[in-house]
Design an enzyme around this catalytic site. Structure first.
Site, PDB file in Angstrom:
ATOM      1  CG  HIS A  95      -7.667  -3.473  -0.913  1.00 19.37           C
ATOM      2  ND1 HIS A  95      -7.089  -2.417  -0.224  1.00 19.37           N
ATOM      3  CD2 HIS A  95      -6.818  -4.523  -0.758  1.00 19.37           C
ATOM      4  CE1 HIS A  95      -5.967  -2.826   0.336  1.00 19.37           C
ATOM      5  NE2 HIS A  95      -5.774  -4.104   0.027  1.00 19.37           N
TER       6      HIS A  95
ATOM      7  CG  HIS B 268      -1.792  -1.241   1.293  1.00 18.93           C
ATOM      8  ND1 HIS B 268      -2.352  -1.681   2.455  1.00 18.93           N
ATOM      9  CD2 HIS B 268      -2.131  -2.148   0.333  1.00 18.93           C
ATOM     10  CE1 HIS B 268      -3.029  -2.811   2.218  1.00 18.93           C
ATOM     11  NE2 HIS B 268      -2.893  -3.116   0.936  1.00 18.93           N
TER      12      HIS B 268
ATOM     13  CG  ASP C 156      -3.606  -5.406  -2.511  1.00 14.04           C
ATOM     14  OD1 ASP C 156      -3.113  -4.571  -1.735  1.00 14.04           O
ATOM     15  OD2 ASP C 156      -4.413  -6.287  -2.153  1.00 14.04           O
TER      16      ASP C 156
ATOM     17  CG  HIS D  50      -0.146  -9.518  -2.677  1.00 17.51           C
ATOM     18  ND1 HIS D  50      -0.140  -8.209  -3.098  1.00 17.51           N
ATOM     19  CD2 HIS D  50      -0.934  -9.555  -1.586  1.00 17.51           C
ATOM     20  CE1 HIS D  50      -0.887  -7.492  -2.277  1.00 17.51           C
ATOM     21  NE2 HIS D  50      -1.388  -8.278  -1.361  1.00 17.51           N
TER      22      HIS D  50
HETATM   23 ZN   LIG Z   1      -3.796  -4.827   0.176  1.00 16.18          ZN
END
Ligand SMILES: [Zn+2]
Length: 293
Positions: free
Chosen positions: A250, A93, A254, A277
């Protein structure tokens, strides 16, 4: 004849450029999502070409970590930069906020293993950066070349892709069996839509039934209803949401943070579906291997 008012100009979004640093140092303190430890992050101005380096202050004498796709260790739940014995967790973030302001030359000091989660979004980082001030860009043409051909990376039914496009754009899709989340798609065009309004405020989210099993594995010790949206399947436990589709926004945050490991992000349409991720970072590594970093 009536004249409709011009829409407000978006805040400058420098994801494809970089070449800026801070005018002054800044610090923020908070709890890490996974470690549960309270840590302080300080960001300092750095000279052109310095890059983004992170110094663990609680490990004196250790070399600074280069925030680069090649230093990332796979993790489903956060982005972790590792160099030898030294690591820094949950950098994504903060990296998204640095990227949005074109801050590619910054010294980051961290006095523990994990960057604090703050409110679970990038809003506090953006505010802190704007308070400290951002320098002029060193070189006006510092952005990378546009992407010449598509890149696809997929795993099962999840994928990330970068498609040649006239300007930077992100599209993301998620599909959860929990009805509170369900299917969500969002496209974000930095040129047109304000990062600060549309993406930065979107918070981390999770499912209540996963919380206990993650805790028992020593994860999300710092997660709480104050820094993450939690749903029990049908309902959100801590409404109101900041956007009807806050979870997918969100995910874009990311993705922006993970690609910001490259420094400037190449001009392309970045597309992701049910990604993590790990997949985001694989795309960043692939772009880096093609000279985009
Ligand atoms: Zn996140």
């Amino acid at each position: 004849m009536s004249v409709s008012p011009l829409p407000p100009l978006p805040s400058p979004c420098d994801l494809t450029q970089g070449g800026r640093t801070l005018l002054r140092s800044l610090s923020r303190t908070g709890v890490g999502l996974h470690s549960g430890q309270t840590t302080q992050v300080s960001l300092h101005p750095a000279p052109p070409g310095h890059g983004r380096r992170l110094q663990r202050q609680d490990l004196p004498g250790t070399p600074p970590l280069h925030l680069s796709p090649d230093r990332v260790q796979p993790s489903a739940l956060c982005t972790q930069v590792v160099q030898g014995e030294v690591c820094a967790q949950t950098v994504e973030h903060l990296l998204a906020a640095l990227g949005a302001r074109g801050l590619t030359d910054v010294l980051i000091e961290l006095d523990g293993p994990e960057v604090p989660l703050l409110d679970g979004s990038a809003r506090d980082w953006v505010e802190a950066i704007d308070e400290a001030g951002v320098s002029e860009r060193v070189s006006p043409d510092s952005g990378p070349a546009p992407l010449p051909e598509p890149i696809w990376i997929y795993e099962g039914d999840a994928f990330v892709a970068a498609i040649p496009a006239p300007h930077l754009q992100f599209s993301y899709g998620i599909d959860f069996s929990a009805p509170a989340i369900g299917q969500q798609w969002q496209t974000w065009t930095p040129q047109r839509e304000d990062f600060d309004q549309e993406i930065a405020p979107a918070r981390t989210f999770g499912l209540a039934h996963e919380v206990e099993s993650l805790r028992s594995r020593g994860l999300i010790r710092g997660g709480s209803l104050d820094n993450a949206l939690v749903c029990d399947g049908e309902h959100w436990l801590n409404p109101p949401l900041r956007f009807a589709n806050e979870p997918v926004r969100h995910k874009i945050l990311d993705l922006v943070g993970d690609l910001s490991l490259l420094g400037p992000i190449p001009v392309a349409h970045i597309l992701a579906y049910k990604a993590s991720h790990r997949l985001h970072v694989r795309l960043a590594q692939c772009l880096r291997s093609r000279g985009y970093a």
